[in-house]
Scaffold this motif. Structure first.
Motif, PDB file in Angstrom:
ATOM      1  N   GLU A   1       0.834  -1.210   0.000  1.00 63.22           N
ATOM      2  CA  GLU A   1       0.000   0.000   0.000  1.00 63.22           C
ATOM      3  C   GLU A   1       0.868   1.260   0.000  1.00 63.22           C
ATOM      4  N   TRP A   2       0.846   1.990  -1.107  1.00 62.70           N
ATOM      5  CA  TRP A   2       1.674   3.201  -1.286  1.00 62.70           C
ATOM      6  C   TRP A   2       0.748   4.332  -1.735  1.00 62.70           C
ATOM      7  N   TRP A   3       0.337   5.162  -0.802  1.00 59.90           N
ATOM      8  CA  TRP A   3      -0.683   6.180  -1.078  1.00 59.90           C
ATOM      9  C   TRP A   3      -0.111   7.341  -1.882  1.00 59.90           C
ATOM     10  N   MET A   4      -0.805   7.683  -2.974  1.00 61.10           N
ATOM     11  CA  MET A   4      -0.385   8.809  -3.796  1.00 61.10           C
ATOM     12  C   MET A   4      -0.801  10.158  -3.214  1.00 61.10           C
ATOM     13  N   ASN A   5      -1.472  10.158  -2.082  1.00 59.19           N
ATOM     14  CA  ASN A   5      -1.823  11.427  -1.434  1.00 59.19           C
ATOM     15  C   ASN A   5      -0.807  11.828  -0.374  1.00 59.19           C
ATOM     16  N   ARG A   6       0.264  11.063  -0.235  1.00 58.47           N
ATOM     17  CA  ARG A   6       1.359  11.456   0.666  1.00 58.47           C
ATOM     18  C   ARG A   6       2.281  12.397  -0.114  1.00 58.47           C
ATOM     19  N   THR A   7       1.979  13.663  -0.039  1.00 60.94           N
ATOM     20  CA  THR A   7       2.488  14.650  -0.989  1.00 60.94           C
ATOM     21  C   THR A   7       4.001  14.656  -1.095  1.00 60.94           C
ATOM     22  N   GLN A   8       4.707  14.708   0.025  1.00 62.45           N
ATOM     23  CA  GLN A   8       6.167  14.809  -0.032  1.00 62.45           C
ATOM     24  C   GLN A   8       6.784  13.593  -0.717  1.00 62.45           C
ATOM     25  N   LEU A   9       6.287  12.403  -0.391  1.00 63.42           N
ATOM     26  CA  LEU A   9       6.824  11.196  -1.021  1.00 63.42           C
ATOM     27  C   LEU A   9       6.496  11.155  -2.507  1.00 63.42           C
ATOM     28  N   VAL A  10       5.289  11.610  -2.866  1.00 69.86           N
ATOM     29  CA  VAL A  10       4.895  11.628  -4.273  1.00 69.86           C
ATOM     30  C   VAL A  10       5.782  12.569  -5.067  1.00 69.86           C
ATOM     31  N   VAL A  11       5.997  13.776  -4.540  1.00 67.02           N
ATOM     32  CA  VAL A  11       6.842  14.762  -5.223  1.00 67.02           C
ATOM     33  C   VAL A  11       8.240  14.202  -5.440  1.00 67.02           C
ATOM     34  N   ARG A  12       8.786  13.554  -4.416  1.00 65.93           N
ATOM     35  CA  ARG A  12      10.128  12.988  -4.535  1.00 65.93           C
ATOM     36  C   ARG A  12      10.159  11.872  -5.574  1.00 65.93           C
ATOM     37  N   ALA A  13       9.159  11.003  -5.548  1.00 69.56           N
ATOM     38  CA  ALA A  13       9.130   9.893  -6.501  1.00 69.56           C
ATOM     39  C   ALA A  13       9.013  10.404  -7.940  1.00 69.56           C
ATOM     40  N   LEU A  14       8.185  11.411  -8.156  1.00 68.08           N
ATOM     41  CA  LEU A  14       8.030  11.978  -9.495  1.00 68.08           C
ATOM     42  C   LEU A  14       9.312  12.654  -9.955  1.00 68.08           C
ATOM     43  N   GLU A  15       9.975  13.368  -9.043  1.00 71.80           N
ATOM     44  CA  GLU A  15      11.250  14.012  -9.384  1.00 71.80           C
ATOM     45  C   GLU A  15      12.283  12.973  -9.807  1.00 71.80           C
ATOM     46  N   GLN A  16      12.333  11.863  -9.080  1.00 76.47           N
ATOM     47  CA  GLN A  16      13.336  10.834  -9.381  1.00 76.47           C
ATOM     48  C   GLN A  16      13.037  10.138 -10.704  1.00 76.47           C
ATOM     49  N   PHE A  17      11.768   9.880 -10.985  1.00 71.22           N
ATOM     50  CA  PHE A  17      11.416   9.259 -12.267  1.00 71.22           C
ATOM     51  C   PHE A  17      11.741  10.209 -13.416  1.00 71.22           C
ATOM     52  N   HIS A  18      11.373  11.463 -13.268  1.00 72.04           N
ATOM     53  CA  HIS A  18      11.625  12.463 -14.312  1.00 72.04           C
ATOM     54  C   HIS A  18      13.125  12.591 -14.576  1.00 72.04           C
ATOM     55  N   ALA A  19      13.913  12.676 -13.514  1.00 66.46           N
ATOM     56  CA  ALA A  19      15.360  12.815 -13.666  1.00 66.46           C
ATOM     57  C   ALA A  19      15.958  11.584 -14.342  1.00 66.46           C
TER      58      ALA A  19
ATOM     59  N   ASN B   1      18.005  12.071 -17.735  1.00 60.81           N
ATOM     60  CA  ASN B   1      19.429  11.749 -17.665  1.00 60.81           C
ATOM     61  C   ASN B   1      19.785  10.405 -18.302  1.00 60.81           C
ATOM     62  N   GLY B   2      18.810   9.742 -18.885  1.00 62.94           N
ATOM     63  CA  GLY B   2      19.089   8.478 -19.558  1.00 62.94           C
ATOM     64  C   GLY B   2      19.397   7.326 -18.632  1.00 62.94           C
ATOM     65  N   GLU B   3      18.969   7.406 -17.366  1.00 63.84           N
ATOM     66  CA  GLU B   3      19.215   6.317 -16.423  1.00 63.84           C
ATOM     67  C   GLU B   3      18.155   5.226 -16.521  1.00 63.84           C
ATOM     68  N   LEU B   4      17.092   5.507 -17.227  1.00 60.54           N
ATOM     69  CA  LEU B   4      15.956   4.596 -17.347  1.00 60.54           C
ATOM     70  C   LEU B   4      15.750   4.245 -18.808  1.00 60.54           C
ATOM     71  N   THR B   5      15.358   3.024 -19.085  1.00 62.54           N
ATOM     72  CA  THR B   5      14.924   2.639 -20.426  1.00 62.54           C
ATOM     73  C   THR B   5      13.512   2.058 -20.316  1.00 62.54           C
TER      74      THR B   5
ATOM     75  N   LEU C   1       5.730   4.377  -9.578  1.00 58.99           N
ATOM     76  CA  LEU C   1       5.757   3.525  -8.394  1.00 58.99           C
ATOM     77  C   LEU C   1       6.707   2.342  -8.589  1.00 58.99           C
ATOM     78  N   ALA C   2       6.698   1.755  -9.780  1.00 58.91           N
ATOM     79  CA  ALA C   2       7.617   0.646 -10.056  1.00 58.91           C
ATOM     80  C   ALA C   2       9.062   1.122  -9.963  1.00 58.91           C
ATOM     81  N   TRP C   3       9.328   2.322 -10.496  1.00 60.92           N
ATOM     82  CA  TRP C   3      10.681   2.878 -10.447  1.00 60.92           C
ATOM     83  C   TRP C   3      11.098   3.168  -9.012  1.00 60.92           C
ATOM     84  N   GLN C   4      10.176   3.725  -8.210  1.00 60.11           N
ATOM     85  CA  GLN C   4      10.489   4.013  -6.815  1.00 60.11           C
ATOM     86  C   GLN C   4      10.805   2.729  -6.054  1.00 60.11           C
ATOM     87  N   ALA C   5      10.034   1.675  -6.291  1.00 60.97           N
ATOM     88  CA  ALA C   5      10.308   0.386  -5.639  1.00 60.97           C
ATOM     89  C   ALA C   5      11.672  -0.145  -6.062  1.00 60.97           C
TER      90      ALA C   5
END
Length: 551
Positions: A456-474, A478-482, A526-530
């Motif tokens: 259970e990973w709630w998308m309404n936990r704002t700080q965690l969501v912002v961080r996860a989105l920032e990391q996926f975007h980066a 930056n080409g770290e993801l395919t 979420l998959a990327w954050q995990a």
């Protein structure tokens, strides 16, 4: 006599015959006095390919075509010429001559030909209809076809007619055209009936062995336009996923590195995009020797691009024919495309993480999609497992997400791969299912969302969501993801719009009732954050690792 090539590499085509017919009979539009319409070399090359014949079947090779060029290239008169030729010229293969070369006959020798010029608005049809009427103003054409009667709203042929179409898909069901122009299909979207209209017109043409051609400018990814769907179809052909290859796809755009602020770079990009139509004094850049300068005023186009009232994204789409993104897009098409690895495969038994986001039903509007996305731990390869979306039309009425299929997909993922982490946004519709997954699979997971709730990973936990989105975007930038380049995942990622909150940048649909969904983008995040949490604790390295609990 069977066909035989005159030169090495030659393919059979009625193109030379049709080119001669066009030059002999059609008038160039927008001229004070009569001039024959003479296609440019670039246009002639398209005609040669469009009228190719399969030497094994003796039929035309292409049933669909796309000619995508920037505004002002000359698509409207060019397609008007093709429409007239399809209505009157010998465009139907009729065997081979004594030298083994193809010959043709007009549609009128087989059936009454109907040709349509279609768009989703009356203003759009005028793009091709106005030059079409001008091109029929030719003494040679009237002499050869004495019962030809051009009128403002339709053209009577000696047998059949040419007509504009702006009505709904339902009203054109019975009008089976042997050829149709689908104009500006970057604007044919589900909301204005364009997708259904295109489907009906293609079905009508298929029943007669006819064909359709689209003439889009660059589309905006994520809008689900007909132009975007055709581009996806062509991509599937190139990847060997499509069972039929009857699409002639011709899209050219300026290089992605074209700099709008640098005149030399911009002019080079425009010369490539406009090809033969560019009025540059050095001629075109497509052919050697260069063709003579054309009609598209590049200096004026540069001035329009630099006008402060011109949006840069609009300039890239309209003048450079670049497929870009919406101005508030979370990720751009070039950024996402640069990470694509469509030939990649995830082997059974590999360590992966899962991300899930979904909705079961919506009383009003279009139900949000439900998505299950995977990510390989070893290298961060993101791949689509399944995406469930509400169908269009009657098939989507009272639609609910098939929960049994969703459960089966989750079960199969755990059976096929070694799932070390699974983050799911439970939302109201899925809390009981997420609880069941936690009971069934929770003990297998090496990383956990929390001590009590491993999935259970709630998308309404704002700080965690912002961080996860920032990391996926980066990771994308930056080409770290395919990723696997799958259609639904790509569409959802490009649908996502930036929304600034007090806590930071988040993503959302363009508006709450939009049919352009983003659930697969959330699931991928979420998959990327995990996966990041797994890597941080060494999961997957030589088989070692321990569970980590997010606070």
């Amino acid at each position: 006599m069977p066909w035989r090539p005159s030169r090495p590499g030659e393919r059979p085509t009625l193109g030379p015959l049709i080119l001669d017919w066009i030059i002999e009979y059609l008038a160039a539009p927008d001229r004070a006095e009569f001039e024959p319409f003479v296609p440019t070399l670039e246009q002639a090359q398209f005609i040669l390919r469009w009228f190719e014949i399969d030497p094994h079947t003796g039929r035309r090779k292409h049933r669909r075509g796309v000619i995508s060029r920037p505004r002002g290239w000359g698509k409207s008169p060019f397609l008007a010429a093709l429409a007239i030729a399809e209505a009157l010229a010998p465009v139907v293969p009729d065997g081979w001559d004594a030298d083994g070369q193809p010959v043709g006959k007009p549609w009128s020798q087989i059936r009454t030909p109907f040709v349509q010029v279609a768009a989703v608005s009356e203003a759009q049809t005028k793009n091709s209809w106005a030059p079409l009427l001008e091109m029929l103003d030719s003494d040679a054409l009237i002499d050869a076809y004495p019962r030809l009667e051009p009128l403002d709203t339709f053209v009577n042929l000696p047998r059949g007619r040419i007509e504009p179409v702006t009505s709904s898909a339902r009203s054109v069901k019975g009008n089976k055209a042997v050829f149709a122009i689908l104009d500006q299909t970057e604007e044919w979207v589900p909301s204005n009936g364009g997708v259904r209209l295109a489907e009906v017109m293609r079905i009508n043409a298929a029943k007669l062995g006819g064909a359709t051609i689209e003439s889009p400018n660059a589309f905006t990814p994520g809008e689900e336009s007909v132009a975007e769907q055709s581009a996806e179809f062509y991509k599937n052909i190139l990847e060997g996923k499509a069972k039929d290859g009857g699409l002639l796809y011709d899209h050219r755009e300026a290089p992605p590195e074209t700099d709008l602020d640098d005149r030399e770079s911009l002019m080079a990009g425009l010369r490539l995009a406009y090809g033969d139509s560019a009025d540059h004094p050095d001629g075109c850049v497509l052919h050697e020797p260069p063709c003579q300068p054309g009609w598209s005023p590049l200096d004026r186009i540069v001035a329009d691009i630099w006008d402060l009232g011109t949006d840069p994204q609009t300039a890239r789409a309209d003048f450079l024919n670049q497929i870009t993104h919406a101005s508030d897009a979370w990720l751009s098409q070039p950024e996402w495309a640069s990470c694509a690895s469509p030939g990649e495969a995830v082997a059974d038994g590999e360590r992966i993480t899962l991300g899930f986001d979904g909705s079961r039903h919506r009383n009003r509007g279009v139900t949000d999609a439900t998505a299950l996305i995977g990510c390989r731990v070893s290298d961060g390869f993101v791949f689509e497992i399944a995406v469930w979306e509400q169908p269009d039309g009657l098939a989507g009425k009272d639609w609910w997400v098939p929960v049994m299929e969703v459960n089966a997909a989750v079960r199969k993922a755990f059976s096929r791969y070694k799932v070390v982490g699974f983050y799911a946004d439970p939302a109201a519709d899925w809390r009981s299912f997420v609880a069941e997954w936690e009971y069934t699979y929770g003990r297998r997971l090496r990383v956990r969302a929390s001590q009590q709730h491993p999935i259970e990973w709630w998308m309404n936990r704002t700080q965690l969501v912002v961080r996860a989105l920032e990391q996926f975007h980066a990771a994308v930038v930056n080409g770290e993801l395919t990723h696997d380049g799958s259609y639904a995942l790509t569409r959802h990622v490009l649908n996502a719009r930036r929304r600034v909150s007090r806590s930071g940048l988040q993503i959302a649909k363009e508006h709450p009732d939009s049919r352009r969904k983003i659930d697969a983008a959330v699931a991928a995040t979420l998959a990327w954050q995990a996966r990041l949490d797994a890597v941080a604790k060494g999961v997957g390295r030589r088989g070692r690792g321990r569970a980590v609990v997010l606070s």
